[in-house]
Design an enzyme around this catalytic site. Structure first.
Site, PDB file in Angstrom:
ATOM      1  N   HIS A  57       0.843  -1.200   0.000  1.00 47.87           N
ATOM      2  CA  HIS A  57       0.000   0.000   0.000  1.00 47.87           C
ATOM      3  C   HIS A  57       0.878   1.250   0.000  1.00 47.87           C
ATOM      4  CE1 HIS A  57       0.566   1.103   4.316  1.00 47.87           C
ATOM      5  NE2 HIS A  57       0.744  -0.188   4.470  1.00 47.87           N
ATOM      6  N   ASP A  62      -0.470   4.470   0.851  1.00 49.69           N
ATOM      7  CA  ASP A  62      -0.894   5.518   1.785  1.00 49.69           C
ATOM      8  C   ASP A  62      -0.006   5.421   3.026  1.00 49.69           C
ATOM      9  OD1 ASP A  62      -2.248   2.983   2.260  1.00 49.69           O
ATOM     10  OD2 ASP A  62      -3.287   3.985   3.898  1.00 49.69           O
ATOM     11  N   ASP A  94       6.890   1.536   5.764  1.00 43.77           N
ATOM     12  CA  ASP A  94       5.465   1.167   5.804  1.00 43.77           C
ATOM     13  C   ASP A  94       4.689   2.076   4.881  1.00 43.77           C
ATOM     14  OD1 ASP A  94       2.972   0.210   6.455  1.00 43.77           O
ATOM     15  OD2 ASP A  94       2.868   1.231   8.387  1.00 43.77           O
ATOM     16  N   GLU A 141      -4.852   1.513   3.354  1.00 43.17           N
ATOM     17  CA  GLU A 141      -4.626   0.401   4.289  1.00 43.17           C
ATOM     18  C   GLU A 141      -4.661   0.885   5.722  1.00 43.17           C
ATOM     19  OE1 GLU A 141      -2.453  -2.345   6.931  1.00 43.17           O
ATOM     20  OE2 GLU A 141      -1.881  -0.301   6.430  1.00 43.17           O
ATOM     21  N   ASP A 172       1.863 -10.308   1.395  1.00 42.87           N
ATOM     22  CA  ASP A 172       1.654  -8.909   1.817  1.00 42.87           C
ATOM     23  C   ASP A 172       2.730  -8.535   2.835  1.00 42.87           C
ATOM     24  OD1 ASP A 172       0.494  -6.403   2.129  1.00 42.87           O
ATOM     25  OD2 ASP A 172      -1.381  -7.120   3.031  1.00 42.87           O
TER      26      ASP A 172
HETATM   27 ZN    ZN Z   1       1.406  -0.927   6.354  1.00 39.13          ZN
END
Ligand code: ZN
Length: 436
Positions: free
Chosen positions: A75, A77, A107, A141, A168
């Site tokens: 992800h 975002d 992240d 996410e 993931d």
């Molecule tokens: Zn994350």
């Protein structure tokens, strides 16, 4: 070095997540996608791109064979920043001291960029996979994937798609000292706890505080909170935790080694040790945290209503219905409202070729750590992909120290260039091994 610069550029887009869709700065999200297009021309030329719900790219690399496809999730975002407390610009993508700095560097823009670098390089060398490969990138996410992951999943379910495996973010490689062993440890998330929010409303008599009843609505609420906190949910050993303890046990000594190797047998003793640490406690029981209260308006007015919100994290095997019945078993007088409920995910098995390949690639790229499945107490986008594959694994190929791990969602987030290169090495190897 170009790949590092590309990551630095990716961190400059302020793709900040918000629980309110209207607060998304959509231009930043569009610009990020335009940046991917410009930076990875081969990926965009050779892979089929479908944009789901405006901002979630889904890339499809066709193999021309009928084998079950594999999929990577990530992800782009990020969580908001408190700019003043950063020592570097949170959206600067500054490269210094062997690190790339910025929000999203661990992240999870690192995953997107290393996946894009991997595929672009493979295309450049003329590589064709034996099975189709999908890359699916969410854009919310951090706020539960309502608009990204959930829409991608809906699209895939309508098409009847199925996957051999889904990878993931999630587990990582850490120094073994975090678990009291000498070797590094790599944890692969095979399941995630569920999450529910409940609101409890307690009603009391109205009136003046000069002649109060025996207990006000605030008192009733407090009694309930205390009761639940004093009587937590029962402790239970789930398969991923049992397997993790067993895998780590050979590197332990003495009595600990014996307990962990035979965790199910020794659980009556082991559970009392595990319950002492907040992290280990969360691995063996459904947890309840009272997070918000709302009661009263004036110092001298009896509150007719008091409300408290609880955040519940469900252990695999528990359900929202079960926990609601458990709350009621305390026999306090309240009205219960379910605000949100997500069940725990299924547990992906580890006795299959995909898991073995995953383990082998981790051992090769990361200098032979102890590789083990584990239960994730946090959530990822992959929780939404239930039914699309029975092999959903959560692993980010990075070795993070406990200090670096603490940078997730915190100030001064960075990824070391060494880690970033390892990510690319890992994805390249994993794709090749899965397509032999
Ligand atoms: Zn994350």
């Amino acid at each position: 070095m170009d790949s590092v610069k590309n990551l630095a550029k990716a961190l400059q887009f302020k793709t900040v997540s918000s629980s309110k869709l209207e607060e998304f700065d959509v231009e930043e999200f569009s610009n990020f996608l335009a940046f991917l297009k410009e930076t990875y021309p081969l990926v965009h030329e050779k892979l089929e791109l479908t944009i789901i719900n405006n901002y979630s790219p889904l890339f499809h690399w066709k193999s021309g064979t009928g084998e079950l496809p594999m999929m990577f999730l990530a992800h782009y975002d990020v969580v908001p920043v408190n700019e003043e407390s950063w020592s570097v610009g949170p959206f600067s993508g500054e490269i210094k001291d062997g690190n790339v700095w910025g929000r999203g560097s661990i992240d999870d823009k690192n995953s997107i960029i290393s996946l894009m670098e991997t595929v672009e390089a493979l295309l450049k060398e003329g590589y064709t996979p034996k099975r189709d490969i999908y890359l699916a990138f969410g854009y919310d996410e951090e706020t539960f994937g309502e608009h990204g992951a959930k829409q991608i999943v809906q699209y895939m379910k309508e098409k009847g798609m199925k996957f051999e495996c889904i990878l993931d973010e999630g587990g990582i490689v850490t120094p073994g000292s975090m678990m009291g062993i000498d070797k590094d440890i790599a944890v692969i998330g095979v399941a995630e706890k569920g999450q529910c929010n409940y609101e409890f409303t307690f009603t009391g008599e109205q009136g003046h505080s000069s002649a109060p009843p025996k207990s006000t609505s605030v008192g009733k609420m407090a009694a309930f909170i205390k009761d639940v906190e004093n009587n937590p949910c029962e402790m239970r050993l789930t398969e991923p935790v049992e397997e993790m303890l067993r895998n780590v046990s050979p590197y332990k000594r003495g009595i600990e080694k014996i307990f962990m190797k035979n965790a199910r047998f020794f659980f009556p003793i082991l559970k009392n040790i595990m319950a002492k640490g907040a992290q280990t406690n969360a691995l063996i029981r459904t947890t309840v945290a009272f997070t918000k209260t709302n009661a009263g308006s004036e110092p001298n007015v009896l509150p007719d209503k008091s409300q408290v919100t609880a955040n519940v994290r469900l252990l695999p095997g528990d359900t929202p219905e079960k926990i609601e019945a458990w709350f009621k078993s305390f026999h306090h007088d309240f009205e219960l409202k379910r605000l949100a409920a997500e069940s725990p995910t299924d547990v992906s098995r580890t006795d299959n070729d995909v898991y073995r390949v995953l383990k082998k690639c981790i051992e090769e790229v990361f200098d032979k750590p102890v590789v083990t499945p584990y239960l994730m107490i946090g959530g990822t986008d992959s929780r939404n992909y239930k039914g699309l594959s029975d092999k959903i694994y959560r692993f980010m190929p990075c070795r993070l120290t406990s200090e670096e791990l603490g940078l997730m969602h915190a100030d001064d987030e960075y990824i070391s260039i060494e880690n970033f290169h390892k990510m690319i090495a890992f994805y390249t190897l994993f794709i090749k091994e899965m397509n032999r």
